[in-house]
Design a protein around this motif. Structure first.
Motif, PDB file in Angstrom:
ATOM      1  N   UNK A 141     -53.120 -31.894  20.720  1.00  0.00           N
ATOM      2  CA  UNK A 141     -52.443 -31.365  21.911  1.00  0.00           C
ATOM      3  C   UNK A 141     -50.982 -31.033  21.603  1.00  0.00           C
ATOM      4  N   UNK A 142     -50.317 -31.904  20.844  1.00  0.00           N
ATOM      5  CA  UNK A 142     -48.934 -31.638  20.469  1.00  0.00           C
ATOM      6  C   UNK A 142     -48.830 -30.362  19.639  1.00  0.00           C
ATOM      7  N   UNK A 143     -49.731 -30.214  18.673  1.00  0.00           N
ATOM      8  CA  UNK A 143     -49.712 -29.020  17.832  1.00  0.00           C
ATOM      9  C   UNK A 143     -49.976 -27.777  18.660  1.00  0.00           C
ATOM     10  N   UNK A 144     -50.930 -27.851  19.582  1.00  0.00           N
ATOM     11  CA  UNK A 144     -51.244 -26.698  20.426  1.00  0.00           C
ATOM     12  C   UNK A 144     -50.028 -26.277  21.245  1.00  0.00           C
ATOM     13  N   UNK A 145     -49.274 -27.252  21.748  1.00  0.00           N
ATOM     14  CA  UNK A 145     -48.081 -26.934  22.524  1.00  0.00           C
ATOM     15  C   UNK A 145     -47.012 -26.305  21.647  1.00  0.00           C
ATOM     16  N   UNK A 146     -46.847 -26.818  20.440  1.00  0.00           N
ATOM     17  CA  UNK A 146     -45.850 -26.256  19.524  1.00  0.00           C
ATOM     18  C   UNK A 146     -46.214 -24.835  19.106  1.00  0.00           C
ATOM     19  N   UNK A 147     -47.484 -24.576  18.916  1.00  0.00           N
ATOM     20  CA  UNK A 147     -47.907 -23.227  18.518  1.00  0.00           C
ATOM     21  C   UNK A 147     -47.576 -22.198  19.591  1.00  0.00           C
ATOM     22  N   UNK A 148     -47.550 -22.623  20.839  1.00  0.00           N
ATOM     23  CA  UNK A 148     -47.226 -21.690  21.935  1.00  0.00           C
ATOM     24  C   UNK A 148     -45.728 -21.410  22.030  1.00  0.00           C
ATOM     25  N   UNK A 149     -44.918 -22.120  21.254  1.00  0.00           N
ATOM     26  CA  UNK A 149     -43.462 -21.978  21.315  1.00  0.00           C
ATOM     27  C   UNK A 149     -42.912 -21.064  20.227  1.00  0.00           C
ATOM     28  N   UNK A 150     -43.772 -20.470  19.426  1.00  0.00           N
ATOM     29  CA  UNK A 150     -43.314 -19.615  18.327  1.00  0.00           C
ATOM     30  C   UNK A 150     -44.463 -18.696  17.913  1.00  0.00           C
ATOM     31  N   UNK A 151     -44.152 -17.486  17.417  1.00  0.00           N
ATOM     32  CA  UNK A 151     -42.819 -16.914  17.191  1.00  0.00           C
ATOM     33  C   UNK A 151     -42.311 -16.193  18.429  1.00  0.00           C
ATOM     34  N   UNK A 152     -41.057 -15.751  18.349  1.00  0.00           N
ATOM     35  CA  UNK A 152     -40.532 -14.883  19.406  1.00  0.00           C
ATOM     36  C   UNK A 152     -41.318 -13.577  19.419  1.00  0.00           C
ATOM     37  N   UNK A 153     -41.762 -13.118  20.577  1.00  0.00           N
ATOM     38  CA  UNK A 153     -42.494 -11.848  20.623  1.00  0.00           C
ATOM     39  C   UNK A 153     -41.550 -10.662  20.548  1.00  0.00           C
ATOM     40  N   UNK A 154     -42.096  -9.518  20.268  1.00  0.00           N
ATOM     41  CA  UNK A 154     -41.310  -8.280  20.355  1.00  0.00           C
ATOM     42  C   UNK A 154     -40.970  -8.019  21.815  1.00  0.00           C
ATOM     43  N   UNK A 155     -39.824  -7.416  22.038  1.00  0.00           N
ATOM     44  CA  UNK A 155     -39.435  -7.074  23.405  1.00  0.00           C
ATOM     45  C   UNK A 155     -40.339  -5.955  23.918  1.00  0.00           C
ATOM     46  N   UNK A 156     -40.901  -6.159  25.087  1.00  0.00           N
ATOM     47  CA  UNK A 156     -41.713  -5.101  25.686  1.00  0.00           C
ATOM     48  C   UNK A 156     -40.783  -4.042  26.277  1.00  0.00           C
TER      49      UNK A 156
END
Length: 399
Positions: A1-16
């Protein structure tokens, strides 16, 4: 669960793409905005530019508790790094697009104390700026001495001579100046959209988690890894600081007392929502390039609520180690103090009618405080190219 949460925090997406600004990714507009960003002529004193408070040498902040333009302001200067990924702008969210945000400091009497007619004249009377502007946006109105426009004018409070001059202008003249003002903002946004940071040590660490690459996982130290576990785990920082920007983009009251003490006086989001709904430059207005799009829908569905009194936008934690002091008035001087605030909630002050029920003292140990600070220090990425971080030489290219 910790890893899954960290994966959602990176990378920064391209600006739409910003559908309200069709010039947002126009290189010519970005080059014009770059020049105007550093131009102190856009202030009543002739000494204050956008770069005065958004200093590239300080991660596009000013290092002050509250901003200082032509006078002392009332709130802290947020960084504009990665600001193209925000949903609302300013601490109170009183603006909904990056281009409309650029307009507000120009006429704020504490910041640049200028006006939209004088700004249009600066562009009109500078041959290089005028050529660049007209190549992008078309012909400017006649702002020559023989033209119909006053020397200075802006809408404002009754009794203000600049407002009186504005009210004497015809609706057609007002619309022509507002169009130049909006285009100025759109060129500024085009420049600011390029102020993106590259991967931070944290991003390399997360990529290592994603791929199983242990060398990438070593991009941050063991103390920062413990801090990351706390952040997404028992400390529950992720409840408000989540996603790649480490912000939910919403508004909260976190108990920070005013910088000068006393009771809470800043209405925050409650006043900001009202200002946004009345702003002719919001995403639903005549100067938006998509008045029926998703951003416009956000404005149309926005409702002011008394519960938002005293709430402020959750700042992104990207680049947080470079942008002290912290809080909407810079009440917190360091990252350590920032973490300690949540650990103890000492001296916290909340609006009498509402408080964040999830905010309870964390009771962190000294080691946990150090670990969280170490984690936050891993969120500083590669800065934008040096050419974007300095004033362009006359006639030069910033590419």
């Amino acid at each position: 669960q910790e890893v899954a949460r960290l994966l959602r925090m990176s990378p920064l997406p391209a600006a739409t793409p910003d559908e309200t600004n069709r010039f947002g990714d126009d290189e010519r507009a970005a080059a014009l905005g770059h020049r105007l960003f550093f131009d102190p002529r856009l202030s009543s004193s002739g000494t204050v530019s956008c770069a005065t408070c958004h200093d590239p040498a300080q991660a596009f902040t000013d290092g002050r508790s509250v901003a200082h333009g032509v006078a002392d302001g009332t709130r802290n200067t947020p960084t504009i790094l990665n600001a193209s990924l925000l949903r609302w702008y300013f601490w109170d969210g009183r603006v909904d697009t990056q281009w409309a945000q650029a307009l507000v400091p120009v006429e704020n009497p504490l910041e640049m104390d200028f006006d939209r007619v004088a700004l249009a004249r600066v562009i009109h009377d500078d041959a290089a700026l005028r050529v660049a502007y007209e190549a992008i946006f078309g012909a400017m109105p006649d702002l020559s001495a023989a033209g119909p426009f006053p020397a200075r004018a802006r809408p404002g409070a009754e009794g203000d001579p600049l407002n009186t001059a504005w009210m004497r202008m015809s609706p057609t003249e007002q619309e022509a100046i507002d169009r130049v003002f909006a285009n100025f903002g759109k060129s500024m946004a085009a420049y600011e959209r390029r102020l993106r940071t590259g991967p931070a040590p944290f991003d390399r660490f997360v990529e290592g988690l994603r791929t199983g690459d242990e060398s990438l996982q070593a991009a941050i130290g063991e103390d920062a890894k413990r801090g990351a576990r706390l952040f997404v785990g028992t400390a529950n920082c992720r409840l408000c600081h989540n996603g790649p920007m480490l912000s939910d983009g919403e508004f909260h009251s976190i108990g920070l007392p005013p910088l000068d003490g006393g009771p809470l006086r800043d209405q925050g989001r409650y006043a900001g929502a009202g200002t946004l709904l009345a702003d002719p430059f919001n995403a639903t207005g005549a100067f938006s390039d998509d008045p029926n799009g998703p951003r416009a829908e956000q404005v149309r569905t926005l409702r002011r609520s008394p519960e938002t009194w005293g709430q402020f936008r959750t700042p992104s934690l990207r680049e947080v180690a470079r942008t002290a002091p912290y809080g909407h008035q810079g009440q917190i001087p360091s990252l350590r103090d920032f973490v300690l605030h949540y650990s103890t909630m000492e001296n916290a002050v909340f609006p009498g009618h509402h408080r964040e029920t999830i905010l309870m003292p964390l009771g962190l140990s000294e080691q946990e405080v150090r670990d969280l600070v170490a984690f936050l220090e891993t969120l500083s990425g590669e800065l934008p190219p040096e050419g974007l971080r300095r004033a362009p030489a006359p006639g030069s290219s910033d590419r």
